[in-house]
Design a protein around this motif. Structure first.
Motif, PDB file in Angstrom:
ATOM      1  N   ALA A  98     -34.674 -27.259  27.313  1.00 43.83           N
ATOM      2  CA  ALA A  98     -33.886 -26.316  26.519  1.00 43.83           C
ATOM      3  C   ALA A  98     -32.735 -25.802  27.367  1.00 43.83           C
ATOM      4  O   ALA A  98     -32.911 -25.549  28.558  1.00 43.83           O
ATOM      5  CB  ALA A  98     -34.758 -25.159  26.045  1.00 43.83           C
ATOM      6  N   ARG A  99     -31.580 -25.635  26.726  1.00 51.15           N
ATOM      7  CA  ARG A  99     -30.410 -25.131  27.447  1.00 51.15           C
ATOM      8  C   ARG A  99     -29.838 -23.862  26.827  1.00 51.15           C
ATOM      9  O   ARG A  99     -28.917 -23.268  27.393  1.00 51.15           O
ATOM     10  CB  ARG A  99     -29.330 -26.216  27.528  1.00 51.15           C
ATOM     11  CG  ARG A  99     -29.743 -27.399  28.371  1.00 51.15           C
ATOM     12  CD  ARG A  99     -28.576 -28.317  28.662  1.00 51.15           C
ATOM     13  NE  ARG A  99     -28.963 -29.380  29.571  1.00 51.15           N
ATOM     14  CZ  ARG A  99     -28.109 -30.237  30.141  1.00 51.15           C
ATOM     15  NH1 ARG A  99     -26.799 -30.137  29.880  1.00 51.15           N
ATOM     16  NH2 ARG A  99     -28.540 -31.181  30.952  1.00 51.15           N
ATOM     17  N   THR A 100     -30.394 -23.475  25.695  1.00 53.05           N
ATOM     18  CA  THR A 100     -29.951 -22.244  25.047  1.00 53.05           C
ATOM     19  C   THR A 100     -31.174 -21.420  24.670  1.00 53.05           C
ATOM     20  O   THR A 100     -32.285 -21.943  24.545  1.00 53.05           O
ATOM     21  CB  THR A 100     -29.132 -22.525  23.781  1.00 53.05           C
ATOM     22  OG1 THR A 100     -30.000 -23.089  22.774  1.00 53.05           O
ATOM     23  CG2 THR A 100     -27.979 -23.472  24.071  1.00 53.05           C
ATOM     24  N   SER A 107     -32.500 -21.942  37.443  1.00 55.29           N
ATOM     25  CA  SER A 107     -31.706 -22.615  36.414  1.00 55.29           C
ATOM     26  C   SER A 107     -30.301 -22.039  36.334  1.00 55.29           C
ATOM     27  O   SER A 107     -30.104 -20.835  36.498  1.00 55.29           O
ATOM     28  CB  SER A 107     -32.406 -22.474  35.054  1.00 55.29           C
ATOM     29  OG  SER A 107     -31.604 -22.969  34.015  1.00 55.29           O
ATOM     30  N   ARG A 108     -29.338 -22.893  36.057  1.00 53.73           N
ATOM     31  CA  ARG A 108     -27.971 -22.418  35.785  1.00 53.73           C
ATOM     32  C   ARG A 108     -27.815 -22.054  34.315  1.00 53.73           C
ATOM     33  O   ARG A 108     -26.851 -21.391  33.939  1.00 53.73           O
ATOM     34  CB  ARG A 108     -26.961 -23.513  36.164  1.00 53.73           C
ATOM     35  CG  ARG A 108     -27.161 -24.808  35.459  1.00 53.73           C
ATOM     36  CD  ARG A 108     -26.294 -25.921  35.999  1.00 53.73           C
ATOM     37  NE  ARG A 108     -26.928 -27.209  35.813  1.00 53.73           N
ATOM     38  CZ  ARG A 108     -26.257 -28.350  35.691  1.00 53.73           C
ATOM     39  NH1 ARG A 108     -24.938 -28.348  35.747  1.00 53.73           N
ATOM     40  NH2 ARG A 108     -26.904 -29.479  35.542  1.00 53.73           N
ATOM     41  N   PHE A 109     -28.775 -22.491  33.470  1.00 54.19           N
ATOM     42  CA  PHE A 109     -28.699 -22.203  32.037  1.00 54.19           C
ATOM     43  C   PHE A 109     -29.380 -20.878  31.695  1.00 54.19           C
ATOM     44  O   PHE A 109     -29.025 -20.221  30.724  1.00 54.19           O
ATOM     45  CB  PHE A 109     -29.338 -23.337  31.232  1.00 54.19           C
ATOM     46  CG  PHE A 109     -28.770 -24.689  31.544  1.00 54.19           C
ATOM     47  CD1 PHE A 109     -27.492 -25.034  31.105  1.00 54.19           C
ATOM     48  CD2 PHE A 109     -29.497 -25.613  32.284  1.00 54.19           C
ATOM     49  CE1 PHE A 109     -26.957 -26.284  31.390  1.00 54.19           C
ATOM     50  CE2 PHE A 109     -28.974 -26.864  32.574  1.00 54.19           C
ATOM     51  CZ  PHE A 109     -27.701 -27.194  32.136  1.00 54.19           C
ATOM     52  N   PHE A 110     -30.380 -20.531  32.480  1.00 54.16           N
ATOM     53  CA  PHE A 110     -31.118 -19.287  32.269  1.00 54.16           C
ATOM     54  C   PHE A 110     -31.171 -18.556  33.608  1.00 54.16           C
ATOM     55  O   PHE A 110     -31.755 -19.065  34.561  1.00 54.16           O
ATOM     56  CB  PHE A 110     -32.524 -19.568  31.756  1.00 54.16           C
ATOM     57  CG  PHE A 110     -32.566 -20.315  30.452  1.00 54.16           C
ATOM     58  CD1 PHE A 110     -32.587 -19.629  29.248  1.00 54.16           C
ATOM     59  CD2 PHE A 110     -32.563 -21.711  30.437  1.00 54.16           C
ATOM     60  CE1 PHE A 110     -32.612 -20.322  28.047  1.00 54.16           C
ATOM     61  CE2 PHE A 110     -32.600 -22.403  29.238  1.00 54.16           C
ATOM     62  CZ  PHE A 110     -32.610 -21.705  28.036  1.00 54.16           C
ATOM     63  N   THR A 111     -30.575 -17.409  33.673  1.00 57.97           N
ATOM     64  CA  THR A 111     -30.443 -16.717  34.959  1.00 57.97           C
ATOM     65  C   THR A 111     -31.305 -15.462  35.085  1.00 57.97           C
ATOM     66  O   THR A 111     -31.368 -14.875  36.157  1.00 57.97           O
ATOM     67  CB  THR A 111     -28.979 -16.331  35.201  1.00 57.97           C
ATOM     68  OG1 THR A 111     -28.517 -15.527  34.100  1.00 57.97           O
ATOM     69  CG2 THR A 111     -28.102 -17.577  35.320  1.00 57.97           C
ATOM     70  N   HIS A 112     -31.962 -15.071  33.990  1.00 55.66           N
ATOM     71  CA  HIS A 112     -32.770 -13.852  34.029  1.00 55.66           C
ATOM     72  C   HIS A 112     -34.214 -14.173  33.621  1.00 55.66           C
ATOM     73  O   HIS A 112     -34.474 -14.520  32.461  1.00 55.66           O
ATOM     74  CB  HIS A 112     -32.192 -12.779  33.106  1.00 55.66           C
ATOM     75  CG  HIS A 112     -30.800 -12.366  33.479  1.00 55.66           C
ATOM     76  ND1 HIS A 112     -30.539 -11.608  34.599  1.00 55.66           N
ATOM     77  CD2 HIS A 112     -29.599 -12.620  32.894  1.00 55.66           C
ATOM     78  CE1 HIS A 112     -29.228 -11.396  34.682  1.00 55.66           C
ATOM     79  NE2 HIS A 112     -28.640 -12.011  33.670  1.00 55.66           N
ATOM     80  N   ALA A 171     -37.022 -25.179  35.684  1.00 61.76           N
ATOM     81  CA  ALA A 171     -36.206 -25.878  36.669  1.00 61.76           C
ATOM     82  C   ALA A 171     -35.018 -26.485  35.937  1.00 61.76           C
ATOM     83  O   ALA A 171     -35.173 -27.482  35.218  1.00 61.76           O
ATOM     84  CB  ALA A 171     -37.018 -26.951  37.385  1.00 61.76           C
ATOM     85  N   GLU A 172     -33.860 -25.840  36.064  1.00 62.72           N
ATOM     86  CA  GLU A 172     -32.672 -26.202  35.281  1.00 62.72           C
ATOM     87  C   GLU A 172     -32.974 -26.114  33.780  1.00 62.72           C
ATOM     88  O   GLU A 172     -33.194 -25.030  33.277  1.00 62.72           O
ATOM     89  CB  GLU A 172     -32.152 -27.588  35.692  1.00 62.72           C
ATOM     90  CG  GLU A 172     -31.603 -27.616  37.108  1.00 62.72           C
ATOM     91  CD  GLU A 172     -30.396 -26.701  37.331  1.00 62.72           C
ATOM     92  OE1 GLU A 172     -29.806 -26.213  36.343  1.00 62.72           O
ATOM     93  OE2 GLU A 172     -30.053 -26.466  38.492  1.00 62.72           O
ATOM     94  N   ASP A 173     -33.102 -27.261  33.073  1.00 64.72           N
ATOM     95  CA  ASP A 173     -33.382 -27.180  31.641  1.00 64.72           C
ATOM     96  C   ASP A 173     -34.807 -27.611  31.292  1.00 64.72           C
ATOM     97  O   ASP A 173     -35.157 -27.737  30.114  1.00 64.72           O
ATOM     98  CB  ASP A 173     -32.390 -28.032  30.846  1.00 64.72           C
ATOM     99  CG  ASP A 173     -32.450 -29.514  31.203  1.00 64.72           C
ATOM    100  OD1 ASP A 173     -33.098 -29.855  32.224  1.00 64.72           O
ATOM    101  OD2 ASP A 173     -31.842 -30.324  30.470  1.00 64.72           O
ATOM    102  N   LYS A 174     -35.636 -27.830  32.308  1.00 70.22           N
ATOM    103  CA  LYS A 174     -37.009 -28.264  32.068  1.00 70.22           C
ATOM    104  C   LYS A 174     -37.964 -27.074  32.123  1.00 70.22           C
ATOM    105  O   LYS A 174     -38.020 -26.362  33.125  1.00 70.22           O
ATOM    106  CB  LYS A 174     -37.433 -29.328  33.082  1.00 70.22           C
ATOM    107  CG  LYS A 174     -38.837 -29.859  32.825  1.00 70.22           C
ATOM    108  CD  LYS A 174     -39.220 -30.960  33.801  1.00 70.22           C
ATOM    109  CE  LYS A 174     -40.631 -31.460  33.508  1.00 70.22           C
ATOM    110  NZ  LYS A 174     -41.043 -32.535  34.458  1.00 70.22           N
TER     111      LYS A 174
END
Length: 391
Positions: free
Chosen positions: A65-67, A98-103, A143-146
């Motif tokens: 997931a990226r969003t 992750s760069r997509f989820f920071t919190h 981990a990133e988008d995983k």
């Protein structure tokens, strides 16, 4: 079922051997973790017996997931009904890289919403959150988008054995201390010392190893005991067997420290935990410590000049080397420190080196073998005797 046991960097192989000893199968070493196949009995034993594990996780699902919408939808689509009811509680622990989820707290919130909304849509009632004693503790690793979502079978981290009852300025994690004892190769029978024992964590772990006492035998509760499929009869039998395995240690185990307050804390912790009769504690500066027998193991965690400030750190580490050379012939002496420059001042050549982490601090755990005679051979005069190995 497949499970994952979390641990510290550098202790993965130690943990893998522990898992093999309790009957785990298909053991695979990962980064700061070990995966293994398990039945319910091994799941329970892993929480009770593993000295170097921090948590035992049961992975449920993985997805990308990226969003936040993708995350919410995929969590909500997973069937949570086999694991909890709508009248039960949950808590979410998220670890995010992750760069997509920071919190991490926001990730935990969206995972919670996805689970609760699934129950609301299907039953009309949302489960509630309980941060202190939930029915289900759900671990989220990003981990990133995983994403990997797992059930946490341990509840409280497994290093919290229950004997650390008071604060200490710089305690060492119990699982790390146990791992250091196990890495040292100590046989549980020869003498064991920690001459800078602080509140006694290392000698407490050594005493439990020598007594063959399961490290979490006195824990009040584990996460899996709140699961819907918990088997109390099986758990009672496993605990009974663990109690029957405890023996009177053969080894002499001592801990000493210059700080009386720390020794008082160590004595009280050992007394409360039922280990006082196995350990001799004393107030003593390191320079006055003497071996309690022959061919023993010494492990110490001196100040690093990191959290504990010591203006004479160089002098301290040189004194450590001097004491090893002049007093501890025949012993294996181990030192853990994040101060690599200070470790060089010990003035002895390490026989082994391991990289471990004490909290966020990268440390070297080094072995100094104090041979009764030098390993080097003088071809004209034969072996040199009574010369500790140093450089």
């Amino acid at each position: 079922m497949n499970l994952v046991a979390k641990t510290f960097h550098g202790l993965e192989e130690v943990l893998a051997k522990e898992l093999e000893a309790i009957g785990a199968r298909n053991i695979k070493i990962l980064k700061r973790a070990v995966s293994f196949d398990s039945n319910k009995e091994t799941l329970y034993k892993s929480n009770l017996y593993l000295r170097t594990a921090l948590r035992i996780l049961q992975p449920l699902t993985t997805f990308t997931a990226r969003t936040e919408t993708e995350l919410y939808d995929k969590v909500k689509a997973y069937n949570w009904a086999p694991y909890m009811r709508n009248d039960q509680t949950l808590a979410i622990d998220a670890v995010v890289f992750s760069r997509f989820f920071t919190h991490s707290k926001y990730v935990a919130l969206r995972v919670k919403d996805g689970i609760c909304d699934q129950f609301r849509d299907s039953t009309g009632i949302r489960p509630s959150v309980n941060l202190h004693r939930p029915t289900l503790m759900i671990n989220v690793h990003v981990a990133e988008d995983k994403f990997t979502l797992s059930l946490d079978s341990s509840g409280e981290p497994l290093n919290r054995r229950g004997y650390r009852t008071k604060d200490h300025p710089a305690p060492i994690n119990e699982a790390l201390a146990a791992g250091m004892v196990m890495l040292s190769g100590w046989d549980g029978k020869s003498p064991f010392m920690d001459p800078m024992c602080g509140s006694g964590t290392i000698v407490m772990e050594a005493a439990m190893i020598a007594a063959k006492m399961a490290p979490n035998l006195k824990r009040e509760e584990f996460g899996f005991q709140r699961w819907n499929n918990y088997d109390p009869e099986l758990w009672a039998q496993i605990v009974k067997e663990a109690k029957e395995q405890i023996v009177q240690p053969e080894a002499r185990i001592t801990g000493s420290d210059i700080d009386l307050r720390s020794i008082d804390v160590a004595r009280q912790s050992a007394l409360d935990f039922g280990l006082k009769q196995f350990i001799n504690f004393s107030k003593m500066p390191f320079v006055e410590a003497i071996p309690i027998g022959k061919n023993g193991v010494l492990i110490m965690n001196p100040p690093y000049d990191e959290r504990l400030k010591n203006s004479e750190i160089a002098k301290l580490y040189m004194e450590i080397g001097s004491q090893f050379k002049h007093k501890f012939t025949g012993w294996d002496a181990w030192v853990i420190s994040s101060n690599s420059e200070a470790l060089k001042l010990v003035g002895l050549k390490p026989a082994e080196k391991h990289t471990l982490y004490n909290g966020a601090l990268e440390c070297r755990f080094q072995k100094f073998s104090m041979y009764e005679g030098s390993k080097k051979i003088n071809r004209s005069n034969g072996p040199r005797r009574n010369m500790p190995k140093d450089v």
